[in-house]
Design an enzyme around this catalytic site. Sequence first.
Site, mmCIF file in Angstrom:
data_model
loop_
_atom_site.group_PDB
_atom_site.id
_atom_site.type_symbol
_atom_site.label_atom_id
_atom_site.label_comp_id
_atom_site.label_asym_id
_atom_site.label_seq_id
_atom_site.Cartn_x
_atom_site.Cartn_y
_atom_site.Cartn_z
ATOM 1 C CG ASP A 146 -2.344 0.414 0.896
ATOM 2 O OD1 ASP A 146 -2.521 1.204 -0.043
ATOM 3 O OD2 ASP A 146 -3.282 -0.032 1.601
ATOM 4 C CG ASP A 204 -9.656 1.318 -0.887
ATOM 5 O OD1 ASP A 204 -8.654 1.210 -1.606
ATOM 6 O OD2 ASP A 204 -9.618 1.233 0.361
#
Length: 399
Positions: A146, A204
Amino acid sequence: MKLKLTLLMFLIGAAVYAQVPKLAATPPMGWMSWNIMSENPNEKDIKEMADAMVNSGMVKAGYQYIFLDDCWQGGRDNKNNIIADPKKFPSGIKALADYLHSKGMKLGIYSDAAPLTCGGYTASLNFEEQDAKTFASWDIDYLKYDYCNAPEDVETAKKRYGTIAKALRKSGRDIVLGICEWGPREPWNWGAQVGGQSWRTTFDIRDKWMDIEGKGGVGIYNVVDKMAGLASFSGPGKWNDGDMLVAGLHGTKGPSSAFNGNGCTKAEYQSQMSLYSILNSPLYASCDIRKMDDEAKNIFTNAEIIALNQDVLGKQAERKIKTDIWDVFLRPLANGDFAVAILNKSASTQNAKVNFAELGLADQYEIKDLWQHKMIGKNNKWTGEVTAHETKVFRLKKV
């Protein structure tokens, strides 16, 4: 002469083999913990999810991975080795990997290119080699990396992802690297060069069809529309990643329900599976497999749709038609067939009329509907009804 022919065939075979990437030759498939477990991934639930994936037929269908997302970490030990939270994973990550491997599955894990992860847990900046060796010692198969708490510029991202990629290659184990910087730095331009096998294309995804107002929370079609322009960057060992499949969530409270993620229709969930498959996205479910309904199971395990995603040619579909109502995609397949996807973007049922010649296909074709699982005719066009946000998917075989 025979010896020369044998040598020639060997060299041709070696050349073809050399073109097949060692890692992620086809898009990874699996299940990700984030939407259901969020900040509480744990050994018991992960094992139960693995069992459910086997029992539901998902593993047989090709879903190999469980991706353990953020919040598994327990800090570092006195030698600065990253460790798992002992309450969440009392047996340790290696034991969990062993459990999955015994079932013919693989384990993915999560870290971040900064001191702390998105959830505020221990991450890997300046510990890349050490963490990569630890992951290898645990028999990890995949790393989602990430980008929370990291600088916004492109060059820093390239450097940090390149550093972890090199560390994984030196770890002694084949570990797939999934780049997750969400798209602002356009990782499709550099992800493969720095050593990644996939890269997220958007922020997301939420459990909804589309974010219309731009207020946050990417929907299914937002992702599809983005990936439609990235076909040239996709291929064996390098995939545009559209984030999680949301079928089966039905508005479940949690990360996927943020920004009005209140659930989708069956047609919308089915469209995500169809379009992600034809666009070569990794396929990873995110609902509770232990409780999923037959609708979600049938979407996830459609072998003919999955076959498009896993086709060894690895050629992402191109969007050939884009209007206010229609998106039409065309994808060549390894055996010479073609896949066509016809999406009705409108909020009502529409009549479609698609001439294959307009897509560049001049021949007559046997047409197989991959959701009805039946041949529907021989023609050079297709006419029919498509309901709101439904995607028709056909496999065309030249006759």
